[in-house]
Design a protein around this motif. Structure first.
Motif, PDB file in Angstrom:
ATOM      1  N   PRO A   7      72.283 -22.755 -24.638  1.00  0.00           N
ATOM      2  CA  PRO A   7      71.719 -21.988 -23.520  1.00  0.00           C
ATOM      3  C   PRO A   7      70.365 -22.560 -23.123  1.00  0.00           C
ATOM      4  O   PRO A   7      69.695 -23.213 -23.927  1.00  0.00           O
ATOM      5  CB  PRO A   7      71.566 -20.581 -24.106  1.00  0.00           C
ATOM      6  N   PHE A   8      69.960 -22.309 -21.889  1.00  0.00           N
ATOM      7  CA  PHE A   8      68.651 -22.780 -21.434  1.00  0.00           C
ATOM      8  C   PHE A   8      67.539 -22.129 -22.253  1.00  0.00           C
ATOM      9  O   PHE A   8      66.580 -22.780 -22.652  1.00  0.00           O
ATOM     10  CB  PHE A   8      68.473 -22.487 -19.939  1.00  0.00           C
ATOM     11  N   VAL A   9      67.678 -20.818 -22.519  1.00  0.00           N
ATOM     12  CA  VAL A   9      66.724 -20.077 -23.348  1.00  0.00           C
ATOM     13  C   VAL A   9      67.514 -19.140 -24.259  1.00  0.00           C
ATOM     14  O   VAL A   9      68.412 -18.445 -23.792  1.00  0.00           O
ATOM     15  CB  VAL A   9      65.746 -19.227 -22.495  1.00  0.00           C
ATOM     16  N   LEU A  10      67.169 -19.130 -25.535  1.00  0.00           N
ATOM     17  CA  LEU A  10      67.755 -18.164 -26.448  1.00  0.00           C
ATOM     18  C   LEU A  10      66.735 -17.048 -26.651  1.00  0.00           C
ATOM     19  O   LEU A  10      65.613 -17.296 -27.063  1.00  0.00           O
ATOM     20  CB  LEU A  10      68.093 -18.806 -27.799  1.00  0.00           C
ATOM     21  N   ASN A  11      67.125 -15.828 -26.315  1.00  0.00           N
ATOM     22  CA  ASN A  11      66.238 -14.669 -26.451  1.00  0.00           C
ATOM     23  C   ASN A  11      66.830 -13.693 -27.456  1.00  0.00           C
ATOM     24  O   ASN A  11      68.034 -13.455 -27.481  1.00  0.00           O
ATOM     25  CB  ASN A  11      66.085 -13.961 -25.102  1.00  0.00           C
ATOM     26  N   HIS A  12      65.977 -13.137 -28.283  1.00  0.00           N
ATOM     27  CA  HIS A  12      66.372 -12.036 -29.162  1.00  0.00           C
ATOM     28  C   HIS A  12      65.266 -10.990 -29.070  1.00  0.00           C
ATOM     29  O   HIS A  12      64.107 -11.284 -29.351  1.00  0.00           O
ATOM     30  CB  HIS A  12      66.546 -12.508 -30.604  1.00  0.00           C
ATOM     31  N   ASN A  13      65.618  -9.782 -28.648  1.00  0.00           N
ATOM     32  CA  ASN A  13      64.610  -8.736 -28.493  1.00  0.00           C
ATOM     33  C   ASN A  13      64.190  -8.172 -29.846  1.00  0.00           C
ATOM     34  O   ASN A  13      64.963  -7.506 -30.518  1.00  0.00           O
ATOM     35  CB  ASN A  13      65.141  -7.597 -27.614  1.00  0.00           C
ATOM     36  N   VAL A  14      62.954  -8.446 -30.219  1.00  0.00           N
ATOM     37  CA  VAL A  14      62.379  -7.861 -31.427  1.00  0.00           C
ATOM     38  C   VAL A  14      61.976  -6.429 -31.110  1.00  0.00           C
ATOM     39  O   VAL A  14      62.094  -5.533 -31.934  1.00  0.00           O
ATOM     40  CB  VAL A  14      61.189  -8.707 -31.930  1.00  0.00           C
ATOM     41  N   GLU A  15      61.540  -6.195 -29.905  1.00  0.00           N
ATOM     42  CA  GLU A  15      61.295  -4.896 -29.287  1.00  0.00           C
ATOM     43  C   GLU A  15      60.090  -4.108 -29.763  1.00  0.00           C
ATOM     44  O   GLU A  15      59.496  -3.399 -28.998  1.00  0.00           O
ATOM     45  CB  GLU A  15      62.544  -3.996 -29.357  1.00  0.00           C
ATOM     46  N   ASN A  16      59.715  -4.177 -31.022  1.00  0.00           N
ATOM     47  CA  ASN A  16      58.579  -3.373 -31.480  1.00  0.00           C
ATOM     48  C   ASN A  16      57.998  -3.926 -32.764  1.00  0.00           C
ATOM     49  O   ASN A  16      58.474  -4.914 -33.292  1.00  0.00           O
ATOM     50  CB  ASN A  16      58.985  -1.900 -31.634  1.00  0.00           C
ATOM     51  N   VAL A  17      56.988  -3.264 -33.269  1.00  0.00           N
ATOM     52  CA  VAL A  17      56.292  -3.693 -34.478  1.00  0.00           C
ATOM     53  C   VAL A  17      57.037  -3.205 -35.718  1.00  0.00           C
ATOM     54  O   VAL A  17      57.822  -2.258 -35.648  1.00  0.00           O
ATOM     55  CB  VAL A  17      54.836  -3.167 -34.480  1.00  0.00           C
ATOM     56  N   PRO A  18      56.794  -3.835 -36.876  1.00  0.00           N
ATOM     57  CA  PRO A  18      57.512  -3.438 -38.095  1.00  0.00           C
ATOM     58  C   PRO A  18      57.414  -1.945 -38.418  1.00  0.00           C
ATOM     59  O   PRO A  18      58.376  -1.336 -38.877  1.00  0.00           O
ATOM     60  CB  PRO A  18      56.853  -4.275 -39.188  1.00  0.00           C
ATOM     61  N   ARG A  19      56.283  -1.332 -38.147  1.00  0.00           N
ATOM     62  CA  ARG A  19      56.066   0.085 -38.466  1.00  0.00           C
ATOM     63  C   ARG A  19      57.080   0.990 -37.758  1.00  0.00           C
ATOM     64  O   ARG A  19      57.501   2.013 -38.299  1.00  0.00           O
ATOM     65  CB  ARG A  19      54.638   0.470 -38.069  1.00  0.00           C
ATOM     66  N   LEU A  20      57.510   0.623 -36.555  1.00  0.00           N
ATOM     67  CA  LEU A  20      58.434   1.448 -35.770  1.00  0.00           C
ATOM     68  C   LEU A  20      59.882   0.990 -35.846  1.00  0.00           C
ATOM     69  O   LEU A  20      60.756   1.620 -35.272  1.00  0.00           O
ATOM     70  CB  LEU A  20      57.983   1.468 -34.304  1.00  0.00           C
ATOM     71  N   TYR A  21      60.161  -0.091 -36.532  1.00  0.00           N
ATOM     72  CA  TYR A  21      61.504  -0.660 -36.533  1.00  0.00           C
ATOM     73  C   TYR A  21      62.561   0.323 -37.022  1.00  0.00           C
ATOM     74  O   TYR A  21      63.619   0.439 -36.443  1.00  0.00           O
ATOM     75  CB  TYR A  21      61.538  -1.940 -37.371  1.00  0.00           C
ATOM     76  N   GLY A  22      62.291   1.027 -38.089  1.00  0.00           N
ATOM     77  CA  GLY A  22      63.265   1.966 -38.629  1.00  0.00           C
ATOM     78  C   GLY A  22      63.584   3.117 -37.694  1.00  0.00           C
ATOM     79  O   GLY A  22      64.676   3.677 -37.720  1.00  0.00           O
ATOM     80  N   VAL A  23      62.637   3.480 -36.833  1.00  0.00           N
ATOM     81  CA  VAL A  23      62.839   4.570 -35.881  1.00  0.00           C
ATOM     82  C   VAL A  23      63.581   4.082 -34.635  1.00  0.00           C
ATOM     83  O   VAL A  23      64.549   4.689 -34.194  1.00  0.00           O
ATOM     84  CB  VAL A  23      61.474   5.186 -35.467  1.00  0.00           C
ATOM     85  N   VAL A  24      63.130   2.973 -34.091  1.00  0.00           N
ATOM     86  CA  VAL A  24      63.666   2.477 -32.823  1.00  0.00           C
ATOM     87  C   VAL A  24      64.975   1.710 -33.021  1.00  0.00           C
ATOM     88  O   VAL A  24      65.895   1.822 -32.223  1.00  0.00           O
ATOM     89  CB  VAL A  24      62.628   1.582 -32.116  1.00  0.00           C
ATOM     90  N   ARG A  25      65.059   0.962 -34.093  1.00  0.00           N
ATOM     91  CA  ARG A  25      66.261   0.152 -34.371  1.00  0.00           C
ATOM     92  C   ARG A  25      66.715   0.394 -35.805  1.00  0.00           C
ATOM     93  O   ARG A  25      66.567  -0.470 -36.673  1.00  0.00           O
ATOM     94  CB  ARG A  25      65.956  -1.326 -34.162  1.00  0.00           C
ATOM     95  N   PRO A  26      67.263   1.568 -36.106  1.00  0.00           N
ATOM     96  CA  PRO A  26      67.593   1.915 -37.492  1.00  0.00           C
ATOM     97  C   PRO A  26      68.623   0.996 -38.147  1.00  0.00           C
ATOM     98  O   PRO A  26      68.645   0.886 -39.371  1.00  0.00           O
ATOM     99  CB  PRO A  26      68.118   3.349 -37.392  1.00  0.00           C
ATOM    100  N   GLN A  27      69.437   0.322 -37.383  1.00  0.00           N
ATOM    101  CA  GLN A  27      70.441  -0.575 -37.954  1.00  0.00           C
ATOM    102  C   GLN A  27      69.931  -2.005 -38.117  1.00  0.00           C
ATOM    103  O   GLN A  27      70.658  -2.872 -38.594  1.00  0.00           O
ATOM    104  CB  GLN A  27      71.698  -0.585 -37.072  1.00  0.00           C
ATOM    105  N   ALA A  28      68.684  -2.248 -37.724  1.00  0.00           N
ATOM    106  CA  ALA A  28      68.139  -3.609 -37.735  1.00  0.00           C
ATOM    107  C   ALA A  28      67.033  -3.744 -38.777  1.00  0.00           C
ATOM    108  O   ALA A  28      66.522  -2.761 -39.295  1.00  0.00           O
ATOM    109  CB  ALA A  28      67.601  -3.950 -36.351  1.00  0.00           C
ATOM    110  N   ARG A  29      66.686  -5.004 -39.059  1.00  0.00           N
ATOM    111  CA  ARG A  29      65.555  -5.308 -39.939  1.00  0.00           C
ATOM    112  C   ARG A  29      64.643  -6.292 -39.222  1.00  0.00           C
ATOM    113  O   ARG A  29      65.105  -7.301 -38.685  1.00  0.00           O
ATOM    114  CB  ARG A  29      66.051  -5.912 -41.255  1.00  0.00           C
ATOM    115  N   TYR A  30      63.356  -6.004 -39.226  1.00  0.00           N
ATOM    116  CA  TYR A  30      62.367  -6.817 -38.524  1.00  0.00           C
ATOM    117  C   TYR A  30      62.437  -8.278 -38.974  1.00  0.00           C
ATOM    118  O   TYR A  30      62.511  -9.191 -38.148  1.00  0.00           O
ATOM    119  CB  TYR A  30      60.980  -6.240 -38.771  1.00  0.00           C
TER     120      TYR A  30
END
Length: 66
Positions: A7-30
């Motif tokens: 791809p021309f650009v590979l993007n992955h949305n990190v979306e927030n800081v580690p402190r909020l990761y469990g709240v905003v993205r509970p299935q993900a790990r920073y």
């Protein structure tokens, strides 16, 4: 597969800081999100990689200057 598609650009949305990761993205790990971008860059150093963040998430109007 994505890196092989070049791809021309590979993007992955990190979306927030580690402190909020469990709240905003509970299935993900920073660290896993950062590692995904790191691995893509190592596999294809000339490919553009980026992340996206939501600015201001977790803030309240009571503690923000207007």
């Amino acid at each position: 597969m994505v890196v092989e598609a070049r791809p021309f650009v590979l993007n992955h949305n990190v979306e927030n800081v580690p402190r909020l990761y469990g709240v905003v993205r509970p299935q993900a790990r920073y660290e896993r999100s950062l590692d995904l971008i790191r691995r893509a860059k190592n596999a294809a150093p000339d490919m553009l990689t980026k992340s996206g963040f939501m600015v201001g998430l977790g803030r309240r109007w009571t503690n923000c200057s207007r």
